[in-house]
Design a protein around this motif. Structure first.
Motif, PDB file in Angstrom:
ATOM      1  N   GLY A   1     -29.808 -39.440  52.372  1.00  0.00           N
ATOM      2  CA  GLY A   1     -28.591 -39.177  53.120  1.00  0.00           C
ATOM      3  C   GLY A   1     -28.567 -37.761  53.663  1.00  0.00           C
ATOM      4  O   GLY A   1     -29.521 -36.991  53.519  1.00  0.00           O
ATOM      5  N   PHE A   2     -27.449 -37.414  54.268  1.00  0.00           N
ATOM      6  CA  PHE A   2     -27.293 -36.115  54.913  1.00  0.00           C
ATOM      7  C   PHE A   2     -26.101 -35.392  54.292  1.00  0.00           C
ATOM      8  O   PHE A   2     -24.994 -35.925  54.249  1.00  0.00           O
ATOM      9  N   GLY A   3     -26.333 -34.172  53.819  1.00  0.00           N
ATOM     10  CA  GLY A   3     -25.270 -33.348  53.255  1.00  0.00           C
ATOM     11  C   GLY A   3     -24.736 -32.373  54.293  1.00  0.00           C
ATOM     12  O   GLY A   3     -25.506 -31.733  55.016  1.00  0.00           O
ATOM     13  N   MET A   4     -23.417 -32.221  54.359  1.00  0.00           N
ATOM     14  CA  MET A   4     -22.774 -31.456  55.419  1.00  0.00           C
ATOM     15  C   MET A   4     -22.553 -29.982  55.086  1.00  0.00           C
ATOM     16  O   MET A   4     -21.971 -29.246  55.878  1.00  0.00           O
TER      17      MET A   4
ATOM     18  N   GLY B   1     -21.352 -27.144  57.710  1.00  0.00           N
ATOM     19  CA  GLY B   1     -20.022 -26.591  57.490  1.00  0.00           C
ATOM     20  C   GLY B   1     -19.992 -25.079  57.551  1.00  0.00           C
ATOM     21  O   GLY B   1     -18.939 -24.479  57.810  1.00  0.00           O
ATOM     22  N   ARG B   2     -21.153 -24.456  57.325  1.00  0.00           N
ATOM     23  CA  ARG B   2     -21.215 -22.995  57.347  1.00  0.00           C
ATOM     24  C   ARG B   2     -21.580 -22.440  58.720  1.00  0.00           C
ATOM     25  O   ARG B   2     -21.628 -21.224  58.893  1.00  0.00           O
ATOM     26  N   THR B   3     -21.870 -23.296  59.686  1.00  0.00           N
ATOM     27  CA  THR B   3     -22.216 -22.812  61.018  1.00  0.00           C
ATOM     28  C   THR B   3     -20.964 -22.350  61.758  1.00  0.00           C
ATOM     29  O   THR B   3     -19.848 -22.775  61.456  1.00  0.00           O
TER      30      THR B   3
ATOM     31  N   TYR C   1     -15.667 -27.729  53.235  1.00  0.00           N
ATOM     32  CA  TYR C   1     -16.863 -27.224  53.906  1.00  0.00           C
ATOM     33  C   TYR C   1     -16.439 -26.659  55.265  1.00  0.00           C
ATOM     34  O   TYR C   1     -16.228 -27.385  56.231  1.00  0.00           O
ATOM     35  N   GLY C   2     -16.266 -25.366  55.289  1.00  0.00           N
ATOM     36  CA  GLY C   2     -15.844 -24.728  56.534  1.00  0.00           C
ATOM     37  C   GLY C   2     -14.407 -25.005  56.886  1.00  0.00           C
ATOM     38  O   GLY C   2     -14.028 -24.941  58.065  1.00  0.00           O
TER      39      GLY C   2
ATOM     40  N   MET D   1     -13.980 -21.949  47.635  1.00  0.00           N
ATOM     41  CA  MET D   1     -12.980 -22.944  47.278  1.00  0.00           C
ATOM     42  C   MET D   1     -12.323 -22.562  45.965  1.00  0.00           C
ATOM     43  O   MET D   1     -12.831 -21.723  45.218  1.00  0.00           O
ATOM     44  N   THR D   2     -11.173 -23.190  45.713  1.00  0.00           N
ATOM     45  CA  THR D   2     -10.490 -23.022  44.450  1.00  0.00           C
ATOM     46  C   THR D   2      -9.977 -24.377  44.001  1.00  0.00           C
ATOM     47  O   THR D   2      -9.963 -25.340  44.775  1.00  0.00           O
TER      48      THR D   2
END
Length: 304
Positions: free
Chosen positions: A23-26, A30-32, A63-64, A101-102
């Protein structure tokens, strides 16, 4: 040793569907930066992954702060039902904080997280929502005001499933006894730290296999930066030696071992680079022979 035309690691059942095991992790996307050019590149990589057979896309609203989800929404606006989108609840983004994140563990916060995901994904459902617990290190550990009973959290996710907003419930960063307690809720997948060099959760993997739940580890190649400090699979000398003999990369060997080790495992790896994407997906077509598996099986560091 060599490669086989076996698709992306074969298939497994996830979210009520049969999907490729790579699969593909985002996280990377997300950091771009959220610029027009960057968005175009990100959407292009996602569509390339789909065209190459990927159907599992692992994301999170944090993520972002929604950026990763918005890329998925744009990439699959016309074929949303053809992909399995797995996201997370239990945390919220803190872009200005010391960590990205929190904790957001309370049932109402879980519901809010699902709603945020639906909004940024531009979808009326998510295929899988992982309840991301924060009970132990490595990673964030909740303060007392965020300590919530697992039963209360599951009740909220079950309600969301009954409303049709969630199609499958998963667990992340959990102990074996928590998964055992949650199984009656219908757990479809579990995400914990696990890789060739860190097999402390081997018993949990086996529990998932016995109950037809997918095992989708995070940090499948170790690492995680200074915050997690996990051994890096790609730096292991035996992995490097086997990769050299096969004419592949250490990353591909580490991913191929996970797929070979247990049939209920899917491997999630993300990138913003098309060439790296092709390298990651090729791991699903690598066949490790018995001698390579024997040597690799002796390499675990954690969980000896």
């Amino acid at each position: 040793m060599g490669t086989e035309e076996q698709g992306l690691g074969g298939d497994l059942r996830l979210g009520g569907r049969s999907v490729a095991r790579v699969g593909f992790g985002m996280g990377s996307l997300g950091r771009t930066e959220d610029s027009a050019a960057s968005r175009d590149r990100g959407v292009s990589v996602l569509r390339q992954a789909f065209d190459d057979g990927v159907r599992i896309f692992d994301t999170a609203h944090f993520y972002g702060a929604g950026h990763a989800n918005s890329l998925l929404a744009e990439a699959f606006a016309g074929n949303r039902d053809e992909v399995v989108v797995a996201t997370k609840a239990g945390a919220r983004a803190t872009p200005e904080g010391p960590a990205p994140m929190t904790a957001a563990q309370h049932p109402d916060e879980l519901r809010a997280s699902v709603e945020d995901n639906l909004a940024t994904l531009a979808s009326d459902y998510v295929d899988i929502v992982y309840l991301r617990r924060m009970d132990f290190r490595p990673g964030l550990v909740v303060e007392e005001d965020q300590m919530v009973n697992l039963e209360d959290q599951l009740a909220e996710l079950i309600a969301l499933r009954e409303e049709g907003k969630v199609r499958g419930i998963g667990l992340s960063h959990v102990r074996k006894e928590q998964v055992e307690a949650a199984l009656p809720a219908g757990i479809v997948a579990v995400q914990n730290i696990y890789n060739l060099l860190d097999r402390r959760d081997e018993g949990l993997l086996e529990l998932c296999r016995d109950h037809d739940a997918a095992w989708i580890p995070y940090f499948p190649l170790g690492g995680g930066g200074s915050f997690f400090g996990l051994p890096r699979v790609v730096d292991d000398p035996v992995v490097i030696e086997i990769a050299h003999a096969m004419g592949v990369t250490p990353q591909q060997v580490g991913m191929a071992w996970l797929l070979e080790h247990s049939p209920n495992t899917a491997v999630i790896s993300g990138t913003s680079n098309p060439d790296h994407l092709r390298e990651n997906l090729s791991a699903g077509r690598i066949s490790l022979d018995a001698e390579a598996m024997r040597r690799l099986d002796t390499r675990h560091v954690a969980g000896d």
